[in-house]
Design a protein around this motif. Sequence first.
Motif, PDB file in Angstrom:
ATOM      1  N   ILE A   7       0.820  -1.007  -0.187  1.00  0.00           N
ATOM      2  CA  ILE A   7      -0.236  -0.053  -0.014  1.00  0.00           C
ATOM      3  C   ILE A   7       1.540   1.499  -0.189  1.00  0.00           C
ATOM      4  CG2 ILE A   7      -1.999   1.545   1.809  1.00  0.00           C
ATOM      5  CD1 ILE A   7      -3.343  -1.531   2.028  1.00  0.00           C
ATOM      6  N   TYR A   8       1.648   1.723   0.693  1.00  0.00           N
ATOM      7  CA  TYR A   8       3.012   2.579   0.320  1.00  0.00           C
ATOM      8  C   TYR A   8       3.509   2.774  -0.570  1.00  0.00           C
ATOM      9  CZ  TYR A   8       7.098   4.933   1.906  1.00  0.00           C
ATOM     10  OH  TYR A   8       7.528   6.479   2.379  1.00  0.00           O
ATOM     11  N   GLU A   9       4.133   1.066  -1.143  1.00  0.00           N
ATOM     12  CA  GLU A   9       4.591   1.054  -2.350  1.00  0.00           C
ATOM     13  C   GLU A   9       3.770   2.378  -3.219  1.00  0.00           C
ATOM     14  OE1 GLU A   9       8.194   1.888  -2.780  1.00  0.00           O
ATOM     15  OE2 GLU A   9       8.374   1.297  -0.849  1.00  0.00           O
ATOM     16  N   LEU A  10       2.057   1.811  -3.440  1.00  0.00           N
ATOM     17  CA  LEU A  10       2.033   1.455  -4.543  1.00  0.00           C
ATOM     18  C   LEU A  10       1.216   3.125  -4.767  1.00  0.00           C
ATOM     19  CD1 LEU A  10      -0.245  -1.108  -5.044  1.00  0.00           C
ATOM     20  CD2 LEU A  10       1.174  -0.190  -6.305  1.00  0.00           C
ATOM     21  N   ARG A  11       1.121   3.635  -2.954  1.00  0.00           N
ATOM     22  CA  ARG A  11       0.768   5.571  -3.245  1.00  0.00           C
ATOM     23  C   ARG A  11       1.637   6.293  -3.422  1.00  0.00           C
ATOM     24  NH1 ARG A  11       1.571   8.830   1.181  1.00  0.00           N
ATOM     25  NH2 ARG A  11       2.353   7.249   2.339  1.00  0.00           N
ATOM     26  N   LYS A  12       3.138   5.360  -3.145  1.00  0.00           N
ATOM     27  CA  LYS A  12       3.989   6.453  -3.729  1.00  0.00           C
ATOM     28  C   LYS A  12       4.432   6.458  -4.831  1.00  0.00           C
ATOM     29  CE  LYS A  12       5.606   8.125   0.303  1.00  0.00           C
ATOM     30  NZ  LYS A  12       5.292   9.846   0.702  1.00  0.00           N
ATOM     31  N   THR A  13       4.410   5.305  -5.456  1.00  0.00           N
ATOM     32  CA  THR A  13       3.881   5.183  -6.768  1.00  0.00           C
ATOM     33  C   THR A  13       3.601   5.999  -8.070  1.00  0.00           C
ATOM     34  OG1 THR A  13       4.788   3.020  -6.438  1.00  0.00           O
ATOM     35  CG2 THR A  13       4.212   3.672  -8.946  1.00  0.00           C
ATOM     36  N   ASN A  14       1.884   6.467  -7.351  1.00  0.00           N
ATOM     37  CA  ASN A  14       0.590   7.038  -7.987  1.00  0.00           C
ATOM     38  C   ASN A  14       1.235   8.195  -7.070  1.00  0.00           C
ATOM     39  OD1 ASN A  14      -1.197   5.076  -9.317  1.00  0.00           O
ATOM     40  ND2 ASN A  14      -0.447   3.728  -7.479  1.00  0.00           N
ATOM     41  N   LEU A  70       9.275  -5.959  -6.721  1.00  0.00           N
ATOM     42  CA  LEU A  70      10.774  -5.063  -8.468  1.00  0.00           C
ATOM     43  C   LEU A  70       9.432  -4.919  -9.233  1.00  0.00           C
ATOM     44  CD1 LEU A  70      13.211  -8.608  -9.099  1.00  0.00           C
ATOM     45  CD2 LEU A  70      13.155  -6.083  -8.418  1.00  0.00           C
ATOM     46  N   THR A  71       8.151  -5.791  -9.354  1.00  0.00           N
ATOM     47  CA  THR A  71       7.403  -5.209 -10.782  1.00  0.00           C
ATOM     48  C   THR A  71       7.016  -3.720 -10.009  1.00  0.00           C
ATOM     49  OG1 THR A  71       5.958  -7.371 -10.368  1.00  0.00           O
ATOM     50  CG2 THR A  71       4.694  -5.147 -11.196  1.00  0.00           C
ATOM     51  N   ILE A  72       7.010  -3.378  -8.497  1.00  0.00           N
ATOM     52  CA  ILE A  72       6.357  -1.867  -7.606  1.00  0.00           C
ATOM     53  C   ILE A  72       7.276  -1.018  -8.834  1.00  0.00           C
ATOM     54  CG2 ILE A  72       5.966  -0.110  -6.504  1.00  0.00           C
ATOM     55  CD1 ILE A  72       4.577  -2.629  -4.739  1.00  0.00           C
ATOM     56  N   ARG A  73       8.564  -1.624  -8.047  1.00  0.00           N
ATOM     57  CA  ARG A  73       9.529  -0.494  -8.850  1.00  0.00           C
ATOM     58  C   ARG A  73       9.661   0.028 -10.248  1.00  0.00           C
ATOM     59  NH1 ARG A  73      13.996  -2.209  -4.147  1.00  0.00           N
ATOM     60  NH2 ARG A  73      12.751  -1.173  -2.671  1.00  0.00           N
ATOM     61  N   GLU A  78       8.506   2.931 -15.013  1.00  0.00           N
ATOM     62  CA  GLU A  78       8.083   2.900 -15.639  1.00  0.00           C
ATOM     63  C   GLU A  78       7.627   4.272 -15.853  1.00  0.00           C
ATOM     64  OE1 GLU A  78       6.145  -0.440 -17.423  1.00  0.00           O
ATOM     65  OE2 GLU A  78       7.303  -1.561 -17.436  1.00  0.00           O
ATOM     66  N   LYS A  79       6.965   4.895 -15.072  1.00  0.00           N
ATOM     67  CA  LYS A  79       5.699   5.513 -14.460  1.00  0.00           C
ATOM     68  C   LYS A  79       6.304   6.940 -14.582  1.00  0.00           C
ATOM     69  CE  LYS A  79       1.594   4.371 -12.817  1.00  0.00           C
ATOM     70  NZ  LYS A  79       0.653   4.659 -11.518  1.00  0.00           N
ATOM     71  N   GLU A  80       7.882   7.052 -15.018  1.00  0.00           N
ATOM     72  CA  GLU A  80       8.958   8.346 -14.026  1.00  0.00           C
ATOM     73  C   GLU A  80       9.112   8.277 -15.428  1.00  0.00           C
ATOM     74  OE1 GLU A  80      11.489   7.525 -11.249  1.00  0.00           O
ATOM     75  OE2 GLU A  80      10.269   7.854  -9.759  1.00  0.00           O
ATOM     76  N   GLY A 166      -1.448   6.274 -26.132  1.00  0.00           N
ATOM     77  CA  GLY A 166      -2.365   5.241 -26.175  1.00  0.00           C
ATOM     78  C   GLY A 166      -1.809   3.700 -26.893  1.00  0.00           C
ATOM     79  N   GLU A 167      -0.601   3.862 -27.276  1.00  0.00           N
ATOM     80  CA  GLU A 167       0.533   2.965 -27.379  1.00  0.00           C
ATOM     81  C   GLU A 167       0.694   1.910 -25.594  1.00  0.00           C
ATOM     82  OE1 GLU A 167       2.911   3.893 -29.882  1.00  0.00           O
ATOM     83  OE2 GLU A 167       2.286   4.122 -31.882  1.00  0.00           O
ATOM     84  N   GLU A 168       1.573   3.021 -25.066  1.00  0.00           N
ATOM     85  CA  GLU A 168       1.623   2.399 -23.684  1.00  0.00           C
ATOM     86  C   GLU A 168       0.590   2.232 -22.414  1.00  0.00           C
ATOM     87  OE1 GLU A 168       3.184   5.955 -21.688  1.00  0.00           O
ATOM     88  OE2 GLU A 168       4.882   6.101 -22.464  1.00  0.00           O
TER      89      GLU A 168
END
Length: 176
Positions: A7-14, A70-73, A78-80, A166-168
């Motif tokens: 939850i923490y990692e996903l919140r930070k990622t988003n 690893l998936t979260i990172r 990828e988002k960055e 769109g491709e992403e």
Amino acid sequence: MTLAEKIYELRKTNKLSQEQLAEKIGVSRQSISKWESGETSPELERVVALSEVFDVTTDYLLKSKDVDELTIRTDRLEKEQNEFREKMILIQIKNIRIWSSILVYVIAFAVFIYLQFPFPYLFPDADIVMRLMELIAILLIATAIVIQINLRLSKKYLNQLISMIGEEEKSGNENE
């Protein structure tokens, strides 16, 4: 990786604050804090809501695997990278628009200067008002050209940006 860590990692990622996530889920900020610290666990309906907000499966949230970190990172990177690419495209659009505008105005000024050479001989009584009117007319034409060029450039590059996004999204959906 535990549910709290996810939850923490996903919140930070988003890039969400605890308050923003709490609003989206419909709970208090303190609840999010307790979930992230591991003091309590969210109810099943809140886990489902979390999965929807973060765009992950409930299995991902509830099952603990080392691969998940690893998936979260990877997702975060990828988002960055995508955000950086979008910013670079917008900067490129801005730079092209500025330089094309400068070029058009330089050409307009050169045309104005060129037009000043024959007129003193053709119209010896031409005063400053006539020359200013010529300059204003040339600048108005140049401004219309600049606006047209900038609209076309913006449309071209924004269409590229939209197709890239769109491709992403397509590749993201295929990976799931």
